[in-house]
Scaffold this active site. Structure first.
Site, PDB file in Angstrom:
ATOM      1  N   GLU A  47     -29.690 -64.319  -1.847  1.00 19.94           N
ATOM      2  CA  GLU A  47     -28.368 -63.681  -1.410  1.00 19.94           C
ATOM      3  C   GLU A  47     -28.488 -62.572  -0.321  1.00 19.94           C
ATOM      4  O   GLU A  47     -29.373 -61.668  -0.418  1.00 19.94           O
ATOM      5  CB  GLU A  47     -27.560 -63.407  -2.600  1.00 19.94           C
ATOM      6  CG  GLU A  47     -26.171 -62.713  -2.433  1.00 19.94           C
ATOM      7  CD  GLU A  47     -25.688 -61.849  -3.593  1.00 19.94           C
ATOM      8  OE1 GLU A  47     -26.393 -61.340  -4.362  1.00 19.94           O
ATOM      9  OE2 GLU A  47     -24.342 -61.826  -3.682  1.00 19.94           O
ATOM     10  N   ASN A 111     -19.264 -64.261   1.036  1.00 21.43           N
ATOM     11  CA  ASN A 111     -20.579 -63.899   0.792  1.00 21.43           C
ATOM     12  C   ASN A 111     -20.963 -65.492   0.585  1.00 21.43           C
ATOM     13  O   ASN A 111     -20.454 -66.141  -0.103  1.00 21.43           O
ATOM     14  CB  ASN A 111     -20.660 -63.287  -0.452  1.00 21.43           C
ATOM     15  CG  ASN A 111     -22.159 -62.979  -0.952  1.00 21.43           C
ATOM     16  OD1 ASN A 111     -23.074 -63.588  -0.461  1.00 21.43           O
ATOM     17  ND2 ASN A 111     -22.503 -62.005  -1.892  1.00 21.43           N
ATOM     18  N   LYS A 128     -19.155 -67.834  -2.064  1.00 23.37           N
ATOM     19  CA  LYS A 128     -19.534 -67.328  -3.432  1.00 23.37           C
ATOM     20  C   LYS A 128     -17.987 -67.232  -4.246  1.00 23.37           C
ATOM     21  O   LYS A 128     -17.049 -66.917  -3.786  1.00 23.37           O
ATOM     22  CB  LYS A 128     -19.868 -65.726  -3.398  1.00 23.37           C
ATOM     23  CG  LYS A 128     -20.148 -65.288  -4.693  1.00 23.37           C
ATOM     24  CD  LYS A 128     -20.993 -63.751  -4.452  1.00 23.37           C
ATOM     25  CE  LYS A 128     -21.342 -63.453  -5.949  1.00 23.37           C
ATOM     26  NZ  LYS A 128     -22.153 -61.930  -5.643  1.00 23.37           N
ATOM     27  N   GLU A 147     -18.339 -55.363  -4.113  1.00 19.73           N
ATOM     28  CA  GLU A 147     -18.182 -56.713  -3.514  1.00 19.73           C
ATOM     29  C   GLU A 147     -16.727 -57.232  -3.257  1.00 19.73           C
ATOM     30  O   GLU A 147     -16.489 -58.076  -2.559  1.00 19.73           O
ATOM     31  CB  GLU A 147     -19.174 -57.695  -4.317  1.00 19.73           C
ATOM     32  CG  GLU A 147     -20.648 -57.472  -4.050  1.00 19.73           C
ATOM     33  CD  GLU A 147     -21.259 -58.657  -4.826  1.00 19.73           C
ATOM     34  OE1 GLU A 147     -21.955 -58.592  -5.627  1.00 19.73           O
ATOM     35  OE2 GLU A 147     -20.902 -59.889  -4.229  1.00 19.73           O
ATOM     36  N   CYS A 173     -25.583 -65.325  -6.998  1.00 22.83           N
ATOM     37  CA  CYS A 173     -25.754 -64.273  -7.702  1.00 22.83           C
ATOM     38  C   CYS A 173     -24.973 -64.122  -9.238  1.00 22.83           C
ATOM     39  O   CYS A 173     -25.309 -64.987 -10.082  1.00 22.83           O
ATOM     40  CB  CYS A 173     -25.355 -62.917  -7.276  1.00 22.83           C
ATOM     41  SG  CYS A 173     -26.181 -61.545  -7.716  1.00 22.83           S
ATOM     42  N   ASN A 198     -28.765 -60.559  -5.763  1.00 19.93           N
ATOM     43  CA  ASN A 198     -29.267 -59.227  -5.756  1.00 19.93           C
ATOM     44  C   ASN A 198     -28.709 -58.343  -6.679  1.00 19.93           C
ATOM     45  O   ASN A 198     -27.327 -58.381  -7.080  1.00 19.93           O
ATOM     46  CB  ASN A 198     -28.625 -58.291  -4.340  1.00 19.93           C
ATOM     47  CG  ASN A 198     -29.166 -58.875  -2.911  1.00 19.93           C
ATOM     48  OD1 ASN A 198     -29.237 -58.148  -2.204  1.00 19.93           O
ATOM     49  ND2 ASN A 198     -28.794 -60.073  -2.703  1.00 19.93           N
TER      50      ASN A 198
HETATM   51  N1  ING Z   1     -24.913 -58.905  -8.517  1.00 18.69           N
HETATM   52  C1  ING Z   1     -25.005 -58.662  -9.810  1.00 18.69           C
HETATM   53  C2  ING Z   1     -25.083 -60.182 -10.769  1.00 18.69           C
HETATM   54  O1  ING Z   1     -24.195 -60.591 -11.223  1.00 18.69           O
HETATM   55  C3  ING Z   1     -24.224 -57.389 -11.581  1.00 18.69           C
HETATM   56  C4  ING Z   1     -23.803 -57.991 -10.059  1.00 18.69           C
HETATM   57  C5  ING Z   1     -25.207 -56.354 -11.266  1.00 18.69           C
HETATM   58  C6  ING Z   1     -23.791 -57.927 -12.819  1.00 18.69           C
HETATM   59  C7  ING Z   1     -25.802 -55.908 -12.561  1.00 18.69           C
HETATM   60  C8  ING Z   1     -24.527 -57.205 -14.140  1.00 18.69           C
HETATM   61  C9  ING Z   1     -25.639 -56.257 -13.804  1.00 18.69           C
HETATM   62  O2  ING Z   1     -26.330 -60.235 -10.930  1.00 18.69           O
HETATM   63  C10 ING Z   1     -24.173 -59.826  -7.657  1.00 18.69           C
HETATM   64  N2  ING Z   1     -24.418 -59.481  -6.382  1.00 18.69           N
HETATM   65  O3  ING Z   1     -23.420 -60.801  -7.975  1.00 18.69           O
END
Ligand code: ING
Length: 312
Positions: A47, A111, A128, A147, A173, A198
């Protein structure tokens, strides 16, 4: 004869904010060359693979973030990647931030992840669906995850496409944490789902989850793969990017739910697997024969209800 698709998960280490797109594209091409040495037909990049994960900062004037987005694909920065992939006869999927402008001049920020076949043609671009994080500046956080400020959610949802002699789907993601993502593609006969991510190790709303990031990452992709009889390729942008430690553990998961390959580092690292797409039918033709065993007539809440409705 089995349909073997040799796939490469091309994990990226950190991309710092001052890294040029040209320097990043050279890293992507280096991974492409490694993939070529292993007979890989499809390379999956993470991503937002062209820039640092810029939603970790909040800018009041969103146009100050415009430079993080692509307005065309390919473009001058990414054409060398497209050209080299076509020369090598390797397809790839690439995550990036996209600004699309409507006929009436309205700009939309998404995204996205683009799928490119071995002949260099763009098969599809996925936007996304599940946008995590927050819409407004939260100054108390050690870093933002804005985001929902920087990206609109997809209106089309999840599609699949006939490519690489199979049925390929894409998600990005946070999508991998929602069972609906896999099932909507499973109901379209998906055989391999490509997913870049990410994922900061530190989860600000509940730090107790930090130590479980790797477990949750594997849990959701293994269960999604098994419950829908599909291969899943999860590819990280990893390591300490602008001071934020991001999960690696990119992996290739079989329809059985078994992890067949996983990265060992948080740097640029390629893992490869020979994926037998006919293996999917061992699950979709038995345990998860959707047409024979699913009960959509009792699943109504899944599509009519957004949040929880408690009993009286
Ligand atoms: N990032 C994360 C994901 O779903 C996140 C958001 C971060 C969720 C940490 C839970 C813990 O992996 C993205 N870019 O969606």
């Amino acid at each position: 004869m089995s349909r073997i698709l040799t796939v490469g998960a091309a994990q990226l280490g950190p991309i710092q904010r001052d890294h040029s797109r040209a320097s990043v594209v050279q890293r992507l091409i280096a991974l492409l060359h490694q993939a070529n040495q292993h007979g890989v037909q499809l390379v999956v990049f993470p991503e937002l693979a062209l820039t640092t994960f810029f939603p970790r900062w909040f800018v009041d004037d969103i146009t100050e973030a415009d430079h993080w987005y692509e307005t065309a694909m390919p473009n001058a920065d990414t054409q060398p990647l497209f050209d080299e992939a076509k020369r090598l006869g390797i397809g790839f999927s690439l995550g990036y931030a996209s600004i699309e402008t409507d006929a009436d001049g309205t700009r939309h920020r998404y995204n996205v992840q683009t799928l490119v076949e071995r002949d260099g043609s763009i098969v599809a671009t996925y936007r996304k669906v599940h946008i995590p994080g927050h819409e407004h500046h939260e100054p108390g956080r050690p870093f933002q995850h804005a985001e929902r400020y920087y990206f609109e959610p997809s209106k089309e949802g999840f599609g699949v496409w006939r490519a690489f002699d199979g049925v390929i789907g894409m998600m990005i993601c946070n999508d991998r944490r929602w069972p609906e993502s896999y099932r909507v593609m499973g109901l379209q006969g998906v055989e391999m789902i490509l997913c870049g991510y990410n994922t900061p190790i530190h989860y600000v709303p509940d730090p107790s989850q930090d130590i479980l990031q790797g477990f949750h990452n594997a849990l959701v992709m293994q269960s999604g793969a098994y419950q829908n009889g599909t291969w899943v390729v999860g590819v990280a942008k990893a390591g300490v990017e602008e001071g934020v430690d991001s999960l690696g553990q990119s992996m290739i998961v079989a329809p059985s739910g078994q992890i067949v390959a996983q990265t060992l580092t948080t740097d640029d690292e390629l893992i490869v697997a020979r994926c037998d797409l006919d293996w999917c039918a061992r699950y979709t033709g038995t345990l998860f024969n959707f047409d024979r065993y699913r009960r959509p007539e009792v699943y109504g809440r899944i599509t009519t209800q957004r949040g929880v409705m408690l009993p009286d």
